[in-house]
Write a protein that holds these residues in place. Structure first.
Motif, PDB file in Angstrom:
ATOM      1  N   GLU A 164      90.165  31.551  93.729  1.00 36.70           N
ATOM      2  CA  GLU A 164      90.733  31.828  92.395  1.00 36.70           C
ATOM      3  C   GLU A 164      89.900  31.135  91.323  1.00 36.70           C
ATOM      4  O   GLU A 164      89.585  31.712  90.280  1.00 36.70           O
ATOM      5  N   PHE A 165      89.517  29.905  91.600  1.00 40.47           N
ATOM      6  CA  PHE A 165      88.711  29.180  90.623  1.00 40.47           C
ATOM      7  C   PHE A 165      87.353  29.840  90.414  1.00 40.47           C
ATOM      8  O   PHE A 165      86.906  30.064  89.288  1.00 40.47           O
ATOM      9  N   LEU A 166      86.659  30.135  91.503  1.00 39.18           N
ATOM     10  CA  LEU A 166      85.318  30.720  91.371  1.00 39.18           C
ATOM     11  C   LEU A 166      85.369  32.055  90.631  1.00 39.18           C
ATOM     12  O   LEU A 166      84.462  32.387  89.855  1.00 39.18           O
ATOM     13  N   GLU A 167      86.463  32.803  90.851  1.00 36.10           N
ATOM     14  CA  GLU A 167      86.615  34.081  90.156  1.00 36.10           C
ATOM     15  C   GLU A 167      86.710  33.907  88.638  1.00 36.10           C
ATOM     16  O   GLU A 167      86.474  34.848  87.892  1.00 36.10           O
ATOM     17  N   SER A 168      87.044  32.727  88.201  1.00 40.35           N
ATOM     18  CA  SER A 168      87.188  32.518  86.751  1.00 40.35           C
ATOM     19  C   SER A 168      85.845  32.266  86.064  1.00 40.35           C
ATOM     20  O   SER A 168      85.774  32.188  84.838  1.00 40.35           O
ATOM     21  N   LEU A 169      84.766  32.136  86.829  1.00 44.93           N
ATOM     22  CA  LEU A 169      83.503  31.725  86.210  1.00 44.93           C
ATOM     23  C   LEU A 169      82.907  32.743  85.231  1.00 44.93           C
ATOM     24  O   LEU A 169      82.429  32.347  84.162  1.00 44.93           O
ATOM     25  N   PRO A 170      82.917  34.061  85.548  1.00 40.72           N
ATOM     26  CA  PRO A 170      82.306  34.974  84.565  1.00 40.72           C
ATOM     27  C   PRO A 170      82.998  34.900  83.198  1.00 40.72           C
ATOM     28  O   PRO A 170      82.320  34.850  82.157  1.00 40.72           O
ATOM     29  N   ALA A 171      84.314  34.869  83.189  1.00 40.73           N
ATOM     30  CA  ALA A 171      85.010  34.760  81.900  1.00 40.73           C
ATOM     31  C   ALA A 171      84.715  33.417  81.235  1.00 40.73           C
ATOM     32  O   ALA A 171      84.622  33.318  80.009  1.00 40.73           O
ATOM     33  N   MET A 172      84.565  32.387  82.047  1.00 35.79           N
ATOM     34  CA  MET A 172      84.282  31.068  81.486  1.00 35.79           C
ATOM     35  C   MET A 172      82.925  31.047  80.782  1.00 35.79           C
ATOM     36  O   MET A 172      82.766  30.422  79.740  1.00 35.79           O
ATOM     37  N   ARG A 173      81.945  31.751  81.365  1.00 35.49           N
ATOM     38  CA  ARG A 173      80.637  31.823  80.698  1.00 35.49           C
ATOM     39  C   ARG A 173      80.770  32.492  79.323  1.00 35.49           C
ATOM     40  O   ARG A 173      80.106  32.089  78.363  1.00 35.49           O
ATOM     41  N   GLN A 174      81.607  33.523  79.248  1.00 40.36           N
ATOM     42  CA  GLN A 174      81.764  34.214  77.966  1.00 40.36           C
ATOM     43  C   GLN A 174      82.284  33.279  76.890  1.00 40.36           C
ATOM     44  O   GLN A 174      81.786  33.255  75.770  1.00 40.36           O
ATOM     45  N   ILE A 175      83.263  32.474  77.251  1.00 37.98           N
ATOM     46  CA  ILE A 175      83.847  31.593  76.246  1.00 37.98           C
ATOM     47  C   ILE A 175      82.913  30.436  75.917  1.00 37.98           C
ATOM     48  O   ILE A 175      82.786  30.018  74.761  1.00 37.98           O
ATOM     49  N   LEU A 176      82.180  29.947  76.929  1.00 36.08           N
ATOM     50  CA  LEU A 176      81.231  28.865  76.650  1.00 36.08           C
ATOM     51  C   LEU A 176      80.103  29.347  75.745  1.00 36.08           C
ATOM     52  O   LEU A 176      79.583  28.588  74.923  1.00 36.08           O
ATOM     53  N   ALA A 177      79.719  30.619  75.880  1.00 37.30           N
ATOM     54  CA  ALA A 177      78.693  31.145  74.971  1.00 37.30           C
ATOM     55  C   ALA A 177      79.167  31.075  73.523  1.00 37.30           C
ATOM     56  O   ALA A 177      78.373  30.840  72.604  1.00 37.30           O
ATOM     57  N   THR A 178      80.473  31.248  73.294  1.00 37.24           N
ATOM     58  CA  THR A 178      80.977  31.125  71.918  1.00 37.24           C
ATOM     59  C   THR A 178      80.934  29.670  71.455  1.00 37.24           C
ATOM     60  O   THR A 178      80.719  29.400  70.275  1.00 37.24           O
ATOM     61  N   ASP A 179      81.130  28.733  72.373  1.00 37.23           N
ATOM     62  CA  ASP A 179      81.051  27.322  72.001  1.00 37.23           C
ATOM     63  C   ASP A 179      79.619  26.944  71.617  1.00 37.23           C
ATOM     64  O   ASP A 179      79.392  26.202  70.660  1.00 37.23           O
ATOM     65  N   THR A 215      79.272  36.846  93.047  1.00 35.53           N
ATOM     66  CA  THR A 215      77.891  36.510  92.715  1.00 35.53           C
ATOM     67  C   THR A 215      77.267  37.606  91.848  1.00 35.53           C
ATOM     68  O   THR A 215      76.617  37.320  90.833  1.00 35.53           O
ATOM     69  N   ASP A 216      77.497  38.857  92.242  1.00 31.71           N
ATOM     70  CA  ASP A 216      76.921  39.949  91.460  1.00 31.71           C
ATOM     71  C   ASP A 216      77.464  39.948  90.033  1.00 31.71           C
ATOM     72  O   ASP A 216      76.731  40.176  89.074  1.00 31.71           O
ATOM     73  N   ARG A 217      78.770  39.685  89.904  1.00 30.30           N
ATOM     74  CA  ARG A 217      79.340  39.695  88.554  1.00 30.30           C
ATOM     75  C   ARG A 217      78.801  38.536  87.706  1.00 30.30           C
ATOM     76  O   ARG A 217      78.573  38.677  86.512  1.00 30.30           O
ATOM     77  N   ILE A 218      78.571  37.398  88.340  1.00 26.71           N
ATOM     78  CA  ILE A 218      77.992  36.283  87.574  1.00 26.71           C
ATOM     79  C   ILE A 218      76.578  36.640  87.126  1.00 26.71           C
ATOM     80  O   ILE A 218      76.206  36.423  85.966  1.00 26.71           O
ATOM     81  N   VAL A 219      75.799  37.212  88.037  1.00 27.49           N
ATOM     82  CA  VAL A 219      74.424  37.564  87.668  1.00 27.49           C
ATOM     83  C   VAL A 219      74.415  38.634  86.574  1.00 27.49           C
ATOM     84  O   VAL A 219      73.599  38.577  85.641  1.00 27.49           O
ATOM     85  N   ASP A 220      75.347  39.574  86.672  1.00 24.73           N
ATOM     86  CA  ASP A 220      75.451  40.549  85.586  1.00 24.73           C
ATOM     87  C   ASP A 220      75.694  39.863  84.250  1.00 24.73           C
ATOM     88  O   ASP A 220      75.165  40.280  83.217  1.00 24.73           O
ATOM     89  N   SER A 221      76.498  38.812  84.282  1.00 25.44           N
ATOM     90  CA  SER A 221      76.807  38.125  83.019  1.00 25.44           C
ATOM     91  C   SER A 221      75.557  37.470  82.435  1.00 25.44           C
ATOM     92  O   SER A 221      75.522  37.136  81.259  1.00 25.44           O
ATOM     93  N   TYR A 222      74.526  37.246  83.270  1.00 23.20           N
ATOM     94  CA  TYR A 222      73.277  36.699  82.709  1.00 23.20           C
ATOM     95  C   TYR A 222      72.565  37.724  81.837  1.00 23.20           C
ATOM     96  O   TYR A 222      71.775  37.363  80.968  1.00 23.20           O
ATOM     97  N   LYS A 223      72.844  39.020  82.117  1.00 23.99           N
ATOM     98  CA  LYS A 223      72.279  40.046  81.224  1.00 23.99           C
ATOM     99  C   LYS A 223      73.149  40.186  79.979  1.00 23.99           C
ATOM    100  O   LYS A 223      72.651  40.252  78.865  1.00 23.99           O
ATOM    101  N   ASP A 224      74.452  40.244  80.192  1.00 21.14           N
ATOM    102  CA  ASP A 224      75.356  40.493  79.068  1.00 21.14           C
ATOM    103  C   ASP A 224      75.366  39.318  78.094  1.00 21.14           C
ATOM    104  O   ASP A 224      75.437  39.500  76.885  1.00 21.14           O
ATOM    105  N   ILE A 225      75.373  38.137  78.638  1.00 18.92           N
ATOM    106  CA  ILE A 225      75.439  36.937  77.797  1.00 18.92           C
ATOM    107  C   ILE A 225      74.115  36.225  77.998  1.00 18.92           C
ATOM    108  O   ILE A 225      73.984  35.248  78.729  1.00 18.92           O
ATOM    109  N   GLY A 226      73.102  36.732  77.315  1.00 18.78           N
ATOM    110  CA  GLY A 226      71.748  36.363  77.672  1.00 18.78           C
ATOM    111  C   GLY A 226      71.229  35.103  77.007  1.00 18.78           C
ATOM    112  O   GLY A 226      70.142  34.632  77.329  1.00 18.78           O
TER     113      GLY A 226
END
Lengths: 311, 311, 311, 311, 311, 311
Positions: free
Chosen positions: A121-136, B15-26
């Motif tokens: 569950e925690f690892l699944e939260s990482l993509p969304a977390m990157r989005q919010i950290l990019a705003t920070d 993993t794939d979704r995180i790597v995708d986020s490297y393109k989206d949130i570049g």
């Protein structure tokens, strides 16, 4: 090294007295219990997570889209194992504490299974977390004229460091993971001088400049695009006690900061019912215990200064 | 370790979704670029430099005039190589950022040559730097009645630690080296709680006592023999914006502190045009946004205290 | 790596100039003297001591009453050796400084014997130290509604970390051990942002919440059950100078805080004759330089706030 | 530590004499040249390669088909970088040696490009290398009745260790990479006591039992399914010299061992024209300098033993 | 580092081909299984055991009867945990291999319990093991005129090193622990060049001088007070095959050496029925495949030497 | 980890029994004595010495005549301290052993002074040692047609490794330093499989090819330009015993090998009175116990081989 053995034998009696004190003063030991989570492993986990959240800045160089999948996949896989073990320990710790049992081997697999579910569950939260950290990160660049670029912020801004750990710890707090979020937030506190309780709810585009001495309490609610400076306290006004004189735990004790608010250095805002309205500005050293409406600028009536010639 | 492989396979999709986020949130990745300077190596460099500036206190013992030349010569030689590499990376980073190019191999030798020139210019500044740091050590001894001697100051005063790193980082700032001075100053900040921007101009015999929470801004100018206490902010009053609403970067935004000034704990002095005149004393918790002439003692009209009996 | 040897030969001249500066600026070197205590070993000692004071939390797991004697006995034995060596170095350092001699080999065994005596005296203080630290842990639990239990406090509260190191350093201060207590307290300061001079006298059940920016001076005397918050300064009012204008060292310069006092964030209390009476409460940001009687609540007349609508 | 400074100053003169000897005895230094390949990095490379060739046995556990791709991809990516650098250094070393130049910066990129091509050619050889190593593992199991299974062989048989390094080193030898294959084979020699020159050509299903003291020369050619025991030498008969009395380098000096041959302990087979025919058996301690046809069993006429009663 | 990304992308295809080879060549992977014992931990265990068997020689100094109990008790406690884990892994490995199952979570606690029982049985063997090792040390001193004392033997004789590991590994072999004894003996082999199978039965007062190249087979039986030199092989004569042509495993294949025998360098003694009678002496390079009665001196009829003048 | 505490308590009884065995079997402990030399530090010393003897090959790169003085001077200075301490320990060990005293503090400074003198005498031998090692490197190049150059020999020839350690250990043997030369030679033995006693006298231009299994005894005397191969033993014929049946220590027990001799693989030459005359050649596997005059070629009458067809 010195070698008067008679003196050294005296140490054996001392050892016995120290061990006796483990019986007499039994509540600051952890003896006869299951292993606790390991602070050292939790710090490693935070470092691994930063490699995933901001790839290419620290441990590993020469990353590109062609190889980053291996790098991330391998980290995720290792994190799955480390998190599962640490979470299982924290959950069992909580169970043993609650039911007053010493470490036994029953339910071992149950705790590992629960730990693994929490890890995923925690690892699944990482993509969304990157989005919010990019705003920070973007908020820091917009907010500090001394910043040369986004990379400088990722590399060395303590405010971003603190928020990165906070967003991790807060995810675990929301998963009701015991002990571990607090270990994380206090590690961050020791690195940055910024003390954010894992329970604090903080919106995107949050920026802390300089940061030393900032305190943000457990039940704070902070909106989008808020900016605060060093020494700001978002704290409790006083602690409620119940009829027996014990502290009441679990109520909202810390303020609400709405979208777009700026709070300058060393301002203090206290109380669970205090709300700072949208786009308000709180001046340096202001001491607030009441709400203000949106779009309010609050400054202190600067105390009169006395100037005298000392020459 | 837990072994439900179906759950683990779920991690591959993650993993794939995180790597995708490297393109989206570049913009919070560093992928496909030349290597950045290494924070770990920069911290090593600072530790090597402290061995040269204050020989005999830490890593190496039994030094005397008969062997210290070998020790220093060997450190200088190693520093030349480390600095050349890190400076070349920082200069190339700046170039790539400016011209928007990914890492290519052209100009490689140019950047190394520029890095080496900067390394030598920096190393040449060390003898003069020792002279000025000796005045800082003396100022600490004169300023703190609790100090038992100079060695205690060199060993453990965070104010001296912060100033040592600052004088290093400021030299590089004046050499217009990108990124590295800020990495240095934020490392020092995390160790000491003292946040000095590498751009600040600080004269000899400077002493910070206790230090936690001190903030000194990029365009501060501080004279000779100044002494400040914990929690002092020398900051910006407000940020100018240009017609497009963007922050104006590069103007003088922070105050000037003339020779012999003392600033007590938690005082705040703001503004690029604020000048604190020679030998003035700023009291604890004072909040200044205007200049004062030389020899002025400024204290706050202490806010009235309300005392009530709670017994 | 770059290889223009002419440039590198320039480094030899630089090495010579740096070494010359060790003669010209001779007081920030430690050349030709006996080895100083080692900061790294002192930090190791602190980590060993924490294993003894709070067994089972960090380095070693699976401890129980059946094996903890071996674990503690082995640590005590190793600490005896490490402490003896470091204390001998500190005592010899003090002697050489006082008598102006370079390191010679005479009296070597005397200093080791004195070091060993001090080591044993120090180790003998550990059982009582555990008793008093247990009261600090309990005070933290009673004082912080966000604490989930005693283990969380031992694991991650910076206030307890600072007090643990302080009680160790204070024991050595009372044994008149030179240099080492200050190295310990500044290491703790860098980890926690809490700056307690080893000389401060602090009673049981002391709790510091959040803690960043706290300063407690050398001659403070603090009673039982006191609680303070981040940013509190217990400092000196001004420094006495003798007829020659030198600072007078060794007088009581910092306040006395009696039993049961609470001091809220960023309050400043100054002066060796200032006494805060039993069970008094000092409000946030209060600035005190005079005594108050027992059971007094002191708050600032909050500076008037100016609110204006910025919309 | 001892401190008679006059004795220590004597060391300075010694240092000068040692450095003078670097001029006088100039051929056992590596001064003023480009960096050589690093033995330590080459050993790391071998350890990484073993993780790829036999995944799951050593550094990393909990591998399965779902995560092994990340693990291998990440290792391959890191190996690409390490190999490129080490190969570039080896190629440049060879060039500088051949043309008698000191390290200059020209052609830097050429050597890196050649190093990278060699790295990729080498990495491409790994899948085929695994196929042949699998035959070696199977041969060991078939050949040793004490083996409990394939895993034991992979875990601890020195013969397999030596062959794994040999197949790596031989690939690089065939790529004409200077210096590095020999560093690899001598590292393996020091671990196993088995000395195989990287140039030796060895077919599949090769098994060395026990192995200490085995020597296999550069121009050996060994067929499929050969098995040898400890102490076996496959060496040169004598060295040809040219008219000037210099050794002739580069001819076939070591024997050919055809398919299915078994050579028992301490046998010695010498000479470039010696051929041991298919399926022959060479007995322990045999000393051969001539060829034998296929299917020959060679044993020594055991030297007569003299037995006498010593009671 | 080089950065032609097209070349690097080629690595991704290579990674896929390597991973495919894990399916095709499936027997030299360990994928999808329970963790194997760790070679690194087993080497640590051996180092801990040597601290207990010969206290005071290596890691820890300043031991005396007053503190050695803590030291040993702490090591024993740690060894209990490490051994339990490694033994559980080895036992489970054997089970999974036998029943062809992948790693599942069932029986986990059973294997840990069996591992713990084996750990305690092993640790209980240590006092008797010290007694027999003391006879080996004494035998070395009596057997080597170059030995200056017992300490030199404990410090640096490879024969004693090999026997120490052998007596540990043999204890585990007798406990029928899979895999681990062989990992131990091959580690010792790589350190000393002495290859003793864990199954070999060796009496007290055994001495191996120099040792490189010694091989002692699994079913050897060696009496009291035997002494052997470098290069001695105690091996199998030939391997029996069953009707299907498979090697017969488990019979006595290696010789019996009775009390007091001396075997000089490079002698070879083969065969499970070969018995060297009490107090016999086997000369250097002798090759024996038959028994000799007690008190026999066996020497080779030295091969005639051809001497010619080469001047 | 498993947690049946009753089983664990059993370990306490075991600990007691092991400690009891330290009293009963008292000669394989080192309890209550002064610290012994440290094997780990001695290995470090050897690594430092190799950096001085062959600068630029291993730890440190980018050395040139402009910086090598600092590098060497710093290493020499550090070696002075390490050697002084280790030599003092070895000398005191010898003294305590001889006079049967436990470690006391008397004479401490005497042993340090003697250790320092020995350290300086040893370090002074380095320039001459480099001269003789240069002849060994040249001899290896001349003797091995597979060598690509001198650098390959310095980098990876085990024979040179063994000779480098031997020339160091032999210098200390001649200084009559106890214990340490043997620790050095056995470390080298474990790395290379070559066992040279520190007492052996070996002339310049000595070359050992392959080397595994070579044994060279304490009282060997070897001339200039000798070359030997793997498995060669230069040993004792038999040991003299005195009237009491004790081994006679200290006589010449091993052979003399005159200038220019070549000894091929696995030859054995025994006896203190055996002299192999100048420029003689000893063939592989020859077994000599008598002297041969100069210019003699000795080969074995190869044992007849029995060949039979096994097809």
């Amino acid at each position: 090294m010195a070698a008067d053995f008679r003196l050294k034998e005296q140490l054996n009696s001392l050892t016995d007295r120290i061990v006796d004190s483990y019986k007499d003063i039994g509540n600051i030991n952890h003896l006869g219990h299951c292993p606790l989570p390991s602070s050292a492993v939790i710090v490693d986990i935070l470092k691994d997570l930063k490699e995933i959240l901001y790839p290419g800045y620290r441990r590993r160089q020469n990353l590109h889209m062609g190889n980053v999948t291996y790098f991330v996949g391998d980290l995720i896989d290792g994190l799955h194992d480390k998190l599962t073990q640490q979470f299982a320990r924290a959950l069992r710790y909580e169970y043993d504490l609650k039911y007053g049992v010493d470490c036994d081997r029953r339910h071992l697999m149950d705790f590992e299974a629960r730990g693994q579910q929490a890890a995923i569950e925690f690892l699944e939260s990482l993509p969304a977390m990157r989005q919010i950290l990019a705003t920070d990160v973007a908020a820091a660049y917009e907010g500090d004229p001394a910043a040369s670029g986004l990379d400088e912020i990722i590399f060395c801004y303590p405010g971003l460091e603190a928020m990165t750990v906070h967003r991790i710890a807060n995810q675990l707090y929301r998963q009701e993971m015991p002990l571990i979020p607090r270990i994380m937030s206090e590690w961050s506190h020791s690195q940055t001088g910024i003390d954010i309780h894992p329970g604090a709810t903080i919106g995107p585009s949050f920026f802390i400049d300089h940061g030393t001495g900032v305190v943000i309490g457990e039940t704070c609610v902070i909106g989008t695009g808020v900016k605060i400076y060093q020494g700001v306290t978002l704290g409790a006004l006083s602690f409620q006690k119940d009829n027996d004189g014990n502290l009441v735990r679990g109520t909202k004790r810390h303020p609400t900061i709405e979208d777009g608010v700026v709070i300058y250095a060393n301002a203090t805002i206290l109380g669970g019912e205090t709300v700072i309205g949208t786009d308000s500005v709180i001046g340096a050293s202001v001491w607030m215990t009441k709400s203000v409406p949106p779009n309010t600028v609050v400054t202190i009536e600067t105390p009169s200064l006395r100037l005298r010639d000392a020459s």
